[in-house]
Write an enzyme that holds these catalytic residues in place. Structure first.
Site, PDB file in Angstrom:
ATOM      1  N   GLU A  22      40.623  24.552   5.862  1.00  0.00           N
ATOM      2  CA  GLU A  22      39.774  25.600   6.432  1.00  0.00           C
ATOM      3  C   GLU A  22      38.319  25.424   6.021  1.00  0.00           C
ATOM      4  OE1 GLU A  22      42.276  28.726   4.790  1.00  0.00           O
ATOM      5  OE2 GLU A  22      40.653  29.187   3.405  1.00  0.00           O
ATOM      6  N   CYS A  43      30.689  26.073   4.529  1.00  0.00           N
ATOM      7  CA  CYS A  43      31.452  25.832   3.313  1.00  0.00           C
ATOM      8  C   CYS A  43      32.601  24.910   3.691  1.00  0.00           C
ATOM      9  CB  CYS A  43      31.956  27.183   2.795  1.00  0.00           C
ATOM     10  SG  CYS A  43      33.043  27.050   1.399  1.00  0.00           S
ATOM     11  N   CYS A  77      44.662  21.448  -3.737  1.00  0.00           N
ATOM     12  CA  CYS A  77      43.802  21.040  -4.870  1.00  0.00           C
ATOM     13  C   CYS A  77      44.675  20.718  -6.077  1.00  0.00           C
ATOM     14  CB  CYS A  77      42.830  22.165  -5.214  1.00  0.00           C
ATOM     15  SG  CYS A  77      41.724  21.731  -6.579  1.00  0.00           S
ATOM     16  N   CYS A 136      43.881  26.192 -10.327  1.00  0.00           N
ATOM     17  CA  CYS A 136      43.377  27.391 -11.013  1.00  0.00           C
ATOM     18  C   CYS A 136      44.261  28.592 -10.664  1.00  0.00           C
ATOM     19  CB  CYS A 136      41.931  27.675 -10.624  1.00  0.00           C
ATOM     20  SG  CYS A 136      40.821  26.335 -11.073  1.00  0.00           S
ATOM     21  N   CYS A 143      43.157  31.126  -7.735  1.00  0.00           N
ATOM     22  CA  CYS A 143      42.659  30.545  -6.485  1.00  0.00           C
ATOM     23  C   CYS A 143      43.807  30.254  -5.511  1.00  0.00           C
ATOM     24  CB  CYS A 143      41.911  29.255  -6.821  1.00  0.00           C
ATOM     25  SG  CYS A 143      41.506  28.244  -5.393  1.00  0.00           S
ATOM     26  N   GLY A 187      39.789  22.329  -2.410  1.00  0.00           N
ATOM     27  CA  GLY A 187      39.747  21.050  -3.111  1.00  0.00           C
ATOM     28  C   GLY A 187      38.639  20.916  -4.128  1.00  0.00           C
ATOM     29  N   GLU A 188      38.774  19.878  -4.940  1.00  0.00           N
ATOM     30  CA  GLU A 188      37.805  19.587  -6.006  1.00  0.00           C
ATOM     31  C   GLU A 188      36.989  18.367  -5.547  1.00  0.00           C
ATOM     32  OE1 GLU A 188      36.459  20.713  -8.844  1.00  0.00           O
ATOM     33  OE2 GLU A 188      35.428  18.796  -8.760  1.00  0.00           O
ATOM     34  N   SER A 216      30.234  21.959  -5.743  1.00  0.00           N
ATOM     35  CA  SER A 216      30.760  22.836  -6.785  1.00  0.00           C
ATOM     36  C   SER A 216      31.972  22.158  -7.423  1.00  0.00           C
ATOM     37  CB  SER A 216      31.170  24.169  -6.146  1.00  0.00           C
ATOM     38  OG  SER A 216      31.808  24.992  -7.086  1.00  0.00           O
ATOM     39  N   LEU A 228      32.628  28.062 -13.923  1.00  0.00           N
ATOM     40  CA  LEU A 228      32.893  28.236 -15.354  1.00  0.00           C
ATOM     41  C   LEU A 228      33.994  29.276 -15.596  1.00  0.00           C
ATOM     42  CD1 LEU A 228      31.669  26.957 -17.886  1.00  0.00           C
ATOM     43  CD2 LEU A 228      30.183  28.959 -18.078  1.00  0.00           C
ATOM     44  N   HIS A 229      33.747  30.488 -15.213  1.00  0.00           N
ATOM     45  CA  HIS A 229      34.707  31.605 -15.236  1.00  0.00           C
ATOM     46  C   HIS A 229      35.189  32.054 -16.617  1.00  0.00           C
ATOM     47  CE1 HIS A 229      34.569  30.997 -11.026  1.00  0.00           C
ATOM     48  NE2 HIS A 229      35.380  29.960 -11.003  1.00  0.00           N
ATOM     49  N   ASN A 245      37.947  37.564  -5.816  1.00  0.00           N
ATOM     50  CA  ASN A 245      38.525  37.869  -4.515  1.00  0.00           C
ATOM     51  C   ASN A 245      40.044  37.786  -4.718  1.00  0.00           C
ATOM     52  OD1 ASN A 245      38.798  38.174  -1.798  1.00  0.00           O
ATOM     53  ND2 ASN A 245      37.513  36.420  -1.266  1.00  0.00           N
ATOM     54  N   CYS A 268      38.732  31.004  -0.888  1.00  0.00           N
ATOM     55  CA  CYS A 268      39.144  29.632  -0.632  1.00  0.00           C
ATOM     56  C   CYS A 268      40.663  29.510  -0.498  1.00  0.00           C
ATOM     57  CB  CYS A 268      38.503  28.839  -1.750  1.00  0.00           C
ATOM     58  SG  CYS A 268      39.318  27.650  -2.684  1.00  0.00           S
TER      59      CYS A 268
END
Ligand code: SAH
Ligand code: SF4
Length: 352
Positions: free
Chosen positions: A91, A104, A111, A115, A118, A161-162, A193, A217-218, A292, A335
């Site tokens: 997407e 985006c 991924c 995480c 996510c 994805g990363e 990112s 970072l989070h 989110n 995402c």
């Protein structure tokens, strides 16, 4: 059969020369694809009919098929679900605000980082996208804007994805979209990112193009970050921040730190102070965003008063920050969320 979106300019030139065509044909075709945004050789009116036929027959002309589309209530955010050759789905999102039209894009199907907050991370990892599949997402939205005379102004690698774990394809897509003979989007208008793939940050410091870097970072200590972003076990905060310092020293470019605020998890003034200390000495900016929530996620977004308290504490520690209001929450803009929705349904309506 090779897809035209997978070809570098030099490869196209070589193909045409093997067909006995003059080199200016490559410029014409490049311009049709990346400036006029056509998706068929048949539309390239200044080429001889025979060459158009040969291009159609010898090359693939589509790498993405839009199958679902959602528009936010205010009409400013549009999310598209694409099918790929192998029936996998990705997407992409177009966001319009003020003078900007930002795409985006996704760089992988799923991924590998996983995480815990996510939707993409929760869906597992299938494969890397090709450079053509990455840049075709941008061309898709550019095509939609063209009739109104509007252009894509920014591309952010913040979809599924990363991107730094698919480094070569991501950078090939950037170089292709940056190419002045074609799409001609300036390097500063791209932002990558990363969840903290340190070898990729080191490689980025060597790149000529001044592409923006964001670090998701989070969390401000390893214990919490190991839980939220499992990649932290491989590259803990000390290693990650060292790579960031080297990046700043080499490039003199600012790094944006993404920080999703989760209720009672990472949103106290003490966390804000830790964040300031961790990023001390870097050219830094912090983007705060309320989490989110995804369906499988145990965390909740921080309440408004906690967000405000966190922001004040961060500013008091001298860290420049902005609070990003999550856009398009009504269209599952987080995402991987549209893809998760489509998997849950029995049928996907083709749209557009
Ligand atoms: N893999 C890269 C880029 C894609 S994710 C990365 O992690 O940076 C893009 C951004 O969305 C990252 O900052 C990521 O942490 C954030 N994100 C993912 N899920 C989210 C959620 N549920 N709420 C808020 N931000 C989220
Ligand atoms: Fe992957 Fe980024 Fe999602 Fe983490 S936040 S799982 S790195 S896409």
């Amino acid at each position: 059969m090779i897809d035209v979106f997978e070809m570098q300019y030099e490869e196209l030139l070589e193909l045409l020369s093997s067909w006995g065509e003059p080199s200016y044909r490559a410029d014409q075709i490049w311009s049709w694809i990346y400036r006029s945004l056509v998706v068929q050789a048949n539309e390239m009116h200044n080429l001889p009919r025979e060459l158009r036929r040969r291009l159609e027959e010898s090359l693939g002309w589509q790498v993405l098929w839009p199958v679902d589309r959602l528009l936010s209530g205010d009409g400013l955010t549009e999310k598209v679900l694409f099918h790929l050759h192998d029936e996998e789905t990705i997407e992409s999102v177009l966001m319009r605000y003020e003078e900007r039209r930002t795409v985006c894009v996704s760089t992988q199907v799923g991924c590998p980082v996983g995480c815990s907050f996510c939707a993409t991370g929760q869906s597992g990892f299938k494969r890397n996208l090709t450079a053509g599949e990455i840049l075709a997402q941008v061309l898709h939205f550019a095509r939609g804007l063209a009739p109104a005379g509007a252009h894509i102004t920014n591309v952010v690698f913040m979809g599924m994805g990363e991107p730094l774990m698919n480094y070569d394809a991501t950078w090939e897509a950037i170089r292709r979209l940056n190419d002045h003979r074609g799409f001609n989007l300036g390097a500063r208008h791209f932002t990558i990112s990363t969840a903290g793939w340190v070898p990729g940050i080191r490689d980025m410091a060597q790149e000529k193009q001044a592409v923006g870097l964001g670090i998701s970072l989070h969390a401000t200590n390893d214990e919490l970050r190991n839980q939220l972003v499992p990649l932290n076990r491989r590259y803990p905060l000390a290693v990650l921040t060292r790579a960031c310092r080297e990046y700043t020293r080499k490039t003199r470019r600012r790094i944006t730190f993404e920080y999703a605020l989760m209720d009672g998890v990472n949103d106290t003034p003490a966390h804000a102070k830790e964040l300031a200390e961790l990023t001390q000495g870097l050219l830094r900016h912090v983007n705060l965003i309320p989490l989110n929530p995804t369906s499988e996620c145990e965390y909740r977004p921080s309440r408004k008063d906690r967000i405000e308290r966190f922001r004040r504490a961060l500013e008091a520690s001298g860290v420049p920050c902005t609070l990003r209001i999550s856009r398009g929450v009504d269209i599952q803009a987080g995402c991987g969320q549209l893809r998760a929705r489509s998997r849950d349904r029995t049928r996907v309506e083709p749209n557009s």
